[in-house]
Structures are given as structure tokens and as C-alpha cells.
Motif scaffolding. Structure first.
Motif, PDB file in Angstrom:
ATOM      1  N   ASN A 107      -7.627  -3.972  -4.836  1.00 46.26           N
ATOM      2  CA  ASN A 107      -8.016  -3.495  -3.910  1.00 46.26           C
ATOM      3  C   ASN A 107      -8.422  -4.399  -2.742  1.00 46.26           C
ATOM      4  OD1 ASN A 107      -9.457  -1.196  -2.963  1.00 46.26           O
ATOM      5  ND2 ASN A 107     -11.330  -1.544  -4.045  1.00 46.26           N
TER       6      ASN A 107
ATOM      7  N   ILE B 278      -0.909  -1.860   6.155  1.00 45.61           N
ATOM      8  CA  ILE B 278      -1.559  -2.654   5.266  1.00 45.61           C
ATOM      9  C   ILE B 278      -2.903  -3.011   5.587  1.00 45.61           C
ATOM     10  CG2 ILE B 278      -1.236  -4.856   3.810  1.00 45.61           C
ATOM     11  CD1 ILE B 278       1.469  -4.657   4.407  1.00 45.61           C
TER      12      ILE B 278
ATOM     13  N   THR C   2       0.779  -1.051  -0.135  1.00 47.03           N
ATOM     14  CA  THR C   2       0.160  -0.036  -0.078  1.00 47.03           C
ATOM     15  C   THR C   2       0.832   1.210   0.126  1.00 47.03           C
ATOM     16  OG1 THR C   2      -1.789   1.089   1.165  1.00 47.03           O
ATOM     17  CG2 THR C   2      -0.190  -0.144   2.491  1.00 47.03           C
TER      18      THR C   2
ATOM     19  N   GLY D 260      -5.196   2.319  -0.452  1.00 47.53           N
ATOM     20  CA  GLY D 260      -5.687   0.928  -0.518  1.00 47.53           C
ATOM     21  C   GLY D 260      -4.654  -0.039  -0.769  1.00 47.53           C
ATOM     22  N   VAL D 261      -5.006  -1.425  -0.934  1.00 43.94           N
ATOM     23  CA  VAL D 261      -3.924  -2.482  -0.896  1.00 43.94           C
ATOM     24  C   VAL D 261      -4.280  -3.324  -2.128  1.00 43.94           C
ATOM     25  CG1 VAL D 261      -3.150  -4.607   0.292  1.00 43.94           C
ATOM     26  CG2 VAL D 261      -4.160  -2.756   1.574  1.00 43.94           C
TER      27      VAL D 261
ATOM     28  N   GLN E 275      -5.300  -0.131   5.860  1.00 36.85           N
ATOM     29  CA  GLN E 275      -5.593   0.225   4.433  1.00 36.85           C
ATOM     30  C   GLN E 275      -6.773  -0.645   3.770  1.00 36.85           C
ATOM     31  OE1 GLN E 275      -4.695   2.837   2.102  1.00 36.85           O
ATOM     32  NE2 GLN E 275      -4.297   3.759   3.997  1.00 36.85           N
TER      33      GLN E 275
END
Ligand code: P6P
Length: 336
Positions: A200, A287, A177, A181-182, A290
Motif C-alpha cells: 500500500n 502508479i 497497480t 493501490g500500489v 494510485q
């Protein structure tokens, strides 16, 4: 929603604008981590051949000193990050102190510091269980043009500009991230390219998996004991399932996909917990948050903790938001 099957390189270029400060260095930094991950992945995948290639300390078939994989991984990431002239300092779980990188013409003008756990869970390699690399990136806080100092590394986790992990499992993935977002990328080893396979990523609000080393049960704080017994009680959707690989990256990656909570509390052996705040907990917390999850030490947000030393350890509760909050209620109740 980012389009699947985009390569990591294309994704980085397309999302360049999202990096608040970067004029390309952060992208180049992520790219250098991508390269180092390929080098480490190649070695990790050979680990099973150690009887042929020689264990650490042996002289391998090429007549080179066979290195322990965590030593190899540490050197691979440090060399790649140093060569790319992007960071002014590196701190590694494998190194006692941080490494200063003076950069081009020794100007000390690189913007970022990287903290890394080069090969987390490396004891699992001998039994062919997946392991991971964890990285955390901050902007330096001391003046550009001066050598990096310990203050550049002792920043609270909410100051991270990027964080990610590489999981060397049934397939090799980079999940990271930059605060937007991841996203997860899977390596196609045939061509050495990472493809956007998990756009996402979202941590399920709740789940039915709890991940903790119950062998330490007798040493757990009362709140953790009470939470584990609650997970095991026959009521509603419970009992939950216990899943614990003993590899932080793998346990959290699975829980992020299926829903679940990972707990490494303080124990008699590890009175402050076993996991390192800077190299494991802060990046994984960034992470997880997020992706919509939660990470605490049982009482306060991991990323709000002000680090005091490079290798400090903290208790770690991380995963689906509702599960972490439930565990925190047991911790709070046991306090009174
Ligand atoms: P235990 C690996 O050594 C590690 O740092 C994490 O990856 C893992 O979750 C944990 O320690 C396992 O510790 O004490 O349960 O073997």
C-alpha cells in the motif's frame, strides 16, 4: 493493509477478485511479467562482467552473440508475453511498430495489449547505476476475433487496467497497480521469489526533493526556470535538495518513498519533451496517482492526453501532489 512477506504469487491469487473483468488472464499476465523480470534481472546483474562475458556485438564465452541489454530485455519480455497466450498485441519502446499476437489457433481472441519500455535508463548500466522496466496494460478496444489495430494502443492513460515497473537496483523490486493501490515486491534472488515488502505505497503529499537535469536549464520553459529558482530560495523549508539519477524509474521510486517531484520539460533538443507518453509517462502516472501523487505535462493530467502516435513524447511533471501543483502554478503564471 496487505500482510508483509506474502509472495507475489500469493498476493495475485488473493486479489484476483479485484480485477474487474479478469477470469485469470490479468493474473497470468502479471505472472508472465514477473518471470521475464527475473530473466532480465539475471542478465543486468551480470553486466559488470561484460569484460569477461563480452560487450554487445561480441561472441560470448558460450559462443553466442552477446546482445545489448536493452535488446535482450526487449526480446525476453516479448517472448514471455507471446508464449503465455494472454495478449493480442505488444508495443515496445524498442520496436518501431506494434506486434500482433494471433493467439491459440490464430483466433485473435486474447483480451489485453501490453506496452513496455524493456530497459529504461540503459545508458546507466555501464556505470552500475540502477535501471528499470516499465509496463502498461490495456484491454483491447477493437472487436475480439480481429487482429489488433493501432487504436488498441493509442488509448488515453486513464484506460489502463494495470501498470508497473521493475527496478534493478541494490535489490530488484516489482511495483505495480491494478487500480486498487500500489504494492512493492522485493526479489529474494537466492530462491527467485518476490515478497511483499512495500504494501500500500503512498506518495507523500509534499517533499523536499526536486529531480531535473539542470544541465538543460537554459533551454527550459520560463515556468520551470522560475520553479527551480523557487526550490533553491532560502525560505521556510527551502532550499530543497536536488537529486537526479538519470533513470526515471529510480528517480520516481525514491521520490515515492521520500517525497519529491520529477520534471522532464520540453527543451530546445526535445521540443515535446524526451519521455514517451505511452511507454514511460502513462504507466508511471497511473502508479503515482494510485499512490496519491500527481502527473501532468505542466498544464493537464497526463492520463487524459489522447495519444496520436505510438512514440509521441510529452513534458512530464510527476510526484508529490502539492509539489506538482506548485510547479503548475509557475507554468501557468509564465504563460500570461
Ligand atoms: P537526460 C533514460 O534515458 C530516460 O529516458 C529516463 O529514464 C531518465 O529520467 C531520462 O531519460 C534522462 O534523460 O537527458 O537527463 O539524460
Amino acid at each position: 493493509m496487505p500482510q508483509k512477506n506474502k509472495t507475489l504469487g500469493e498476493f495475485i491469487i488473493e486479489n484476483q477478485g479485484e480485477f474487474k473483468y479478469s477470469s485469470g488472464e490479468l493474473s497470468r499476465l502479471i505472472n508472465s511479467i514477473r518471470l521475464a523480470a527475473k530473466v532480465v534481472n539475471h542478465e543486468v546483474n551480470k553486466a559488470g562482467l561484460v569484460d569477461i562475458l563480452g560487450a554487445a556485438g561480441d561472441i560470448n564465452v558460450q559462443g553466442e552473440d552477446q546482445q545489448k541489454l536493452d535488446v535482450f530485455a526487449n526480446e525476453a519480455f516479448i517472448k514471455t508475453l507471446t508464449n503465455r497466450e494472454i495478449v493480442c498485441g505488444i508495443a515496445s519502446e524498442e520496436e518501431d511498430d506494434f506486434i500482433t499476437i494471433k493467439g491459440r489457433n490464430e483466433k485473435n481472441d486474447n483480451k489485453y495489449v501490453v506496452l513496455i519500455d524493456p530497459l529504461d535508463g540503459s545508458s546507466n548500466i555501464d556505470v552500475n547505476v540502477s535501471v528499470g522496466t516499465i509496463f502498461s496494460i490495456y484491454r483491447r478496444v477493437t472487436p475480439s476475433g480481429t487482429p489488433v489495430t493501432i487504436q488498441d494502443f493509442l488509448q488515453p492513460g486513464h484506460q489502463q487496467v494495470a501498470a508497473g515497473y521493475i527496478i534493478y537496483g541494490t535489490s530488484t523490486m516489482i511495483v505495480y497497480t491494478t487500480g486498487h493501490g500500489v504494492n512493492g515486491f522485493t526479489l529474494n534472488p537466492a530462491i527467485g521469489t518476490y515478497y511483499l515488502s512495500h504494501p500500500n505505497m503512498k506518495f507523500p503529499e509534499t517533499g523536499k526533493i526536486y529531480s531535473v537535469n539542470e544541465g538543460n536549464y537554459v533551454h527550459f520553459p520560463q515556468g520551470v526556470k522560475d520553479y527551480i529558482k523557487w526550490c533553491q530560495a532560502e525560505e521556510g523549508e527551502r532550499p530543497y535538495t536536488s537529486r537526479y539519477i538519470g533513470s526515471l524509474v529510480s528517480d520516481i521510486h525514491r521520490n515515492m518513498i521520500k517525497g519529491g517531484i520529477y520534471i522532464y520539460p520540453n527543451t530546445a533538443k526535445d521540443p515535446d519533451g524526451k519521455l514517451r507518453l505511452l511507454y514511460e509517462c502513462n504507466p508511471m502516472a497511473y502508479i503515482v496517482e494510485q499512490a496519491g501523487g500527481k502527473a501532468s505535462n505542466g498544464f493537464e493530467r497526463i492520463m487524459d492526453i489522447q495519444p496520436a502516435t505510438l512514440h509521441e513524447r510529452v513534458p512530464f511533471f510527476c510526484g508529490s501532489k502539492q509539489m506538482v501543483e506548485k510547479a503548475e502554478t509557475f507554468m501557468e503564471a509564465a504563460k500570461s
